[in-house]
Design a protein around this motif. Structure first.
Motif, PDB file in Angstrom:
ATOM      1  N   ILE A 191       0.841  -1.198   0.000  1.00  0.00           N
ATOM      2  CA  ILE A 191       0.000   0.000   0.000  1.00  0.00           C
ATOM      3  C   ILE A 191       0.877   1.250   0.000  1.00  0.00           C
ATOM      4  N   VAL A 192       0.599   2.163  -0.932  1.00  0.00           N
ATOM      5  CA  VAL A 192       1.379   3.395  -1.041  1.00  0.00           C
ATOM      6  C   VAL A 192       0.540   4.641  -0.762  1.00  0.00           C
ATOM      7  N   ALA A 193      -0.777   4.499  -0.768  1.00  0.00           N
ATOM      8  CA  ALA A 193      -1.667   5.643  -0.536  1.00  0.00           C
ATOM      9  C   ALA A 193      -3.065   5.102  -0.278  1.00  0.00           C
ATOM     10  N   TYR A 194      -3.964   6.005   0.124  1.00  0.00           N
ATOM     11  CA  TYR A 194      -5.368   5.655   0.298  1.00  0.00           C
ATOM     12  C   TYR A 194      -6.234   6.659  -0.448  1.00  0.00           C
ATOM     13  N   CYS A 195      -7.278   6.150  -1.082  1.00  0.00           N
ATOM     14  CA  CYS A 195      -8.262   6.996  -1.744  1.00  0.00           C
ATOM     15  C   CYS A 195      -9.529   6.990  -0.899  1.00  0.00           C
ATOM     16  N   TYR A 196     -10.005   8.162  -0.537  1.00  0.00           N
ATOM     17  CA  TYR A 196     -11.210   8.312   0.271  1.00  0.00           C
ATOM     18  C   TYR A 196     -12.354   8.768  -0.625  1.00  0.00           C
ATOM     19  N   LEU A 197     -13.415   7.972  -0.694  1.00  0.00           N
ATOM     20  CA  LEU A 197     -14.639   8.394  -1.371  1.00  0.00           C
ATOM     21  C   LEU A 197     -15.465   9.216  -0.392  1.00  0.00           C
ATOM     22  N   VAL A 222      -7.061  11.644  -2.391  1.00  0.00           N
ATOM     23  CA  VAL A 222      -5.984  10.669  -2.238  1.00  0.00           C
ATOM     24  C   VAL A 222      -4.931  11.257  -1.300  1.00  0.00           C
ATOM     25  N   PHE A 223      -4.562  10.467  -0.274  1.00  0.00           N
ATOM     26  CA  PHE A 223      -3.515  10.858   0.669  1.00  0.00           C
ATOM     27  C   PHE A 223      -2.453   9.764   0.717  1.00  0.00           C
ATOM     28  N   ASP A 224      -1.199  10.184   0.865  1.00  0.00           N
ATOM     29  CA  ASP A 224      -0.151   9.183   1.017  1.00  0.00           C
ATOM     30  C   ASP A 224      -0.117   8.698   2.463  1.00  0.00           C
ATOM     31  N   LEU A 225       0.898   7.915   2.804  1.00  0.00           N
ATOM     32  CA  LEU A 225       0.876   7.207   4.081  1.00  0.00           C
ATOM     33  C   LEU A 225       1.183   8.081   5.287  1.00  0.00           C
ATOM     34  N   VAL A 226       1.609   9.312   5.084  1.00  0.00           N
ATOM     35  CA  VAL A 226       1.838  10.200   6.216  1.00  0.00           C
ATOM     36  C   VAL A 226       0.824  11.336   6.249  1.00  0.00           C
ATOM     37  N   GLY A 227      -0.212  11.225   5.425  1.00  0.00           N
ATOM     38  CA  GLY A 227      -1.270  12.213   5.465  1.00  0.00           C
ATOM     39  C   GLY A 227      -1.099  13.387   4.535  1.00  0.00           C
ATOM     40  N   CYS A 228      -0.241  13.260   3.542  1.00  0.00           N
ATOM     41  CA  CYS A 228      -0.070  14.314   2.552  1.00  0.00           C
ATOM     42  C   CYS A 228      -1.077  14.114   1.418  1.00  0.00           C
ATOM     43  N   MET A 229      -1.809  15.159   1.066  1.00  0.00           N
ATOM     44  CA  MET A 229      -2.774  15.047  -0.019  1.00  0.00           C
ATOM     45  C   MET A 229      -2.054  15.076  -1.376  1.00  0.00           C
ATOM     46  N   GLU A 262       6.074  -3.539 -16.648  1.00  0.00           N
ATOM     47  CA  GLU A 262       7.306  -2.777 -16.500  1.00  0.00           C
ATOM     48  C   GLU A 262       7.036  -1.272 -16.465  1.00  0.00           C
ATOM     49  N   THR A 263       6.123  -0.830 -17.315  1.00  0.00           N
ATOM     50  CA  THR A 263       5.800   0.605 -17.353  1.00  0.00           C
ATOM     51  C   THR A 263       5.186   1.057 -16.048  1.00  0.00           C
ATOM     52  N   ILE A 264       4.224   0.297 -15.544  1.00  0.00           N
ATOM     53  CA  ILE A 264       3.538   0.683 -14.319  1.00  0.00           C
ATOM     54  C   ILE A 264       4.435   0.504 -13.102  1.00  0.00           C
ATOM     55  N   GLU A 265       5.293  -0.499 -13.130  1.00  0.00           N
ATOM     56  CA  GLU A 265       6.230  -0.694 -12.020  1.00  0.00           C
ATOM     57  C   GLU A 265       7.119   0.531 -11.851  1.00  0.00           C
ATOM     58  N   THR A 266       7.660   1.031 -12.953  1.00  0.00           N
ATOM     59  CA  THR A 266       8.515   2.222 -12.901  1.00  0.00           C
ATOM     60  C   THR A 266       7.741   3.427 -12.407  1.00  0.00           C
ATOM     61  N   ALA A 267       6.528   3.592 -12.912  1.00  0.00           N
ATOM     62  CA  ALA A 267       5.703   4.736 -12.508  1.00  0.00           C
ATOM     63  C   ALA A 267       5.385   4.688 -11.024  1.00  0.00           C
ATOM     64  N   CYS A 268       4.989   3.522 -10.523  1.00  0.00           N
ATOM     65  CA  CYS A 268       4.662   3.376  -9.106  1.00  0.00           C
ATOM     66  C   CYS A 268       5.886   3.614  -8.229  1.00  0.00           C
ATOM     67  N   ASP A 269       7.040   3.111  -8.651  1.00  0.00           N
ATOM     68  CA  ASP A 269       8.271   3.316  -7.883  1.00  0.00           C
ATOM     69  C   ASP A 269       8.635   4.793  -7.822  1.00  0.00           C
ATOM     70  N   ASN A 270       8.503   5.484  -8.943  1.00  0.00           N
ATOM     71  CA  ASN A 270       8.802   6.917  -8.962  1.00  0.00           C
ATOM     72  C   ASN A 270       7.897   7.678  -8.006  1.00  0.00           C
ATOM     73  N   PHE A 271       6.606   7.325  -8.027  1.00  0.00           N
ATOM     74  CA  PHE A 271       5.659   7.986  -7.124  1.00  0.00           C
ATOM     75  C   PHE A 271       6.048   7.745  -5.672  1.00  0.00           C
ATOM     76  N   ALA A 272       6.326   6.490  -5.306  1.00  0.00           N
ATOM     77  CA  ALA A 272       6.618   6.147  -3.920  1.00  0.00           C
ATOM     78  C   ALA A 272       7.886   6.839  -3.427  1.00  0.00           C
ATOM     79  N   THR A 273       8.911   6.883  -4.274  1.00  0.00           N
ATOM     80  CA  THR A 273      10.177   7.504  -3.889  1.00  0.00           C
ATOM     81  C   THR A 273      10.014   8.995  -3.632  1.00  0.00           C
ATOM     82  N   LYS A 274       9.362   9.670  -4.550  1.00  0.00           N
ATOM     83  CA  LYS A 274       9.204  11.121  -4.410  1.00  0.00           C
ATOM     84  C   LYS A 274       8.233  11.474  -3.296  1.00  0.00           C
TER      85      LYS A 274
END
Length: 335
Positions: free
Chosen positions: A66-72, A80-87, A137-149
């Motif tokens: 899990i890298v983030a949560y989406c709240y309906l 959408v907020f990441d794991l420390v509460g950043c929107m 491979e495309t989505i793996e790179t995209a997800c990794d970039n998001f998580a790192t930043k």
């Protein structure tokens, strides 16, 4: 005659991420407390004390972490907020983004940044909004970039979160209202965003910018005039670069004899503060901004039309835009 710049295009080279209020911990272990804080943040940013969280959806990377949560939300919307509460992003209204998230809410969903929600189907990853398919491979790179930043920015923001000015926001807003077109059937988002910007000019600055026969409530005639010039084709479009959008608007101005009066300008920024400063100057001159969200090199290009920007002065790099998302909704996206 001296040319006047009609529109500015800002390409933020870093991932569009920032942080908001109530960042208190570096993990998501105390879920009830964190959710309460996030609800307070949502209320604070929406100016709606009655908003409620209806459902919480975990968003994953390709390793199923899990890298983030989406709240309906109710009234209809999402955040959408990441794991420390950043929107990361949010939206209001029952538009295509919201409907796509709701329809996929019971599936495992993967996330790579603003508007980049994916589900697995037939061995590939499908963007639930655009319905385009991509390789692992495309989505793996995209997800990794998001998580790192996201992690880097979140850690910096945590150290800054005790500032006494937290929650104090400074807004810069266009003086007029903006049309909310949703005609984007096959990835012609640059044309849709450009049509919204051009119609702002017609409605509030200069009625000659868009001819009467191109004006309609849904914007389709104007969008479909612009699309071939920016996306190469109306029926089989390709993604538009900033250069394509500038060139397409240049063609539009020449076609209607406006080239001596208006032109398009593209710009980029290497950091959020510079981007925000540039955008502030544009908004204060009552010009809309066509913003390219460039999440990663292969996928994630989407254009939105900005009518408002704001900063939460109590947090490091907490810069946001409010914009028409091209699918009939209004979005808040962090820079």
């Amino acid at each position: 005659m001296k040319k006047t710049k009609i529109i500015a295009f800002i390409c933020v080279l870093s991932m569009l991420l920032s942080c908001v209020q109530f960042v208190a911990t570096a993990s998501y272990q105390n879920i009830p407390d964190m959710d309460n804080n996030i609800l307070m943040t949502i209320k604070n940013y929406s100016d709606n004390e009655n908003v409620k969280i209806v459902k919480k959806i975990p968003l994953h990377n390709t390793n199923n972490a899990i890298v983030a949560y989406c709240y309906l939300l109710s009234p209809e919307g999402y955040a959408v907020f990441d794991l420390v509460g950043c929107m990361v992003e949010s939206g209001t209204g029952n538009d295509k983004v919201y409907e796509s998230i709701v329809s996929s809410a019971d599936k495992i969903m993967y996330y790579a940044g603003p508007f980049d929600f994916f589900i697995q189907t037939n061995g590939q990853y499908k963007n639930i909004i655009t319905e385009y398919n991509y390789t692992f491979e495309t989505i793996e790179t995209a997800c990794d970039n998001f998580a790192t930043k996201a992690n880097n920015i979140s850690q910096a923001s945590i150290s800054h979160s005790n500032d006494s000015t937290q929650g104090v926001k400074v807004y810069y807003t266009l003086s007029g209202s903006m049309r909310n077109y949703s005609h984007n059937p096959n990835g012609i988002c640059a044309a849709t965003a450009s049509a919204i910007a051009l119609m702002y000019y017609r409605d509030h600055i200069d009625s000659s910018v868009v001819r009467d026969w191109l004006v309609s409530s849904d914007g389709i005639d104007l969008i479909e005039f612009l699309a071939p010039q920016m996306h190469g084709s109306l029926t089989n479009p390709v993604g538009a670069t900033l250069a394509n959008v500038v060139s397409g608007l240049g063609y539009y101005f020449r076609y209607y004899g406006l080239q001596n009066k208006y032109s398009a300008l593209s710009a980029s920024a290497s950091n959020k503060a510079s981007a925000f400063s540039n955008m502030k100057n544009i908004i204060q001159s009552n010009r809309p901004i066509i913003l390219l969200i460039n999440s990663h090199p292969v996928y994630g290009n989407h254009y939105i039309t900005v009518y408002e920007i704001f900063q939460d002065v109590g947090f490091l790099d907490a810069y946001y835009v409010n914009a028409k998302n091209g699918w009939g909704g209004t979005a808040t996206v962090s820079l």
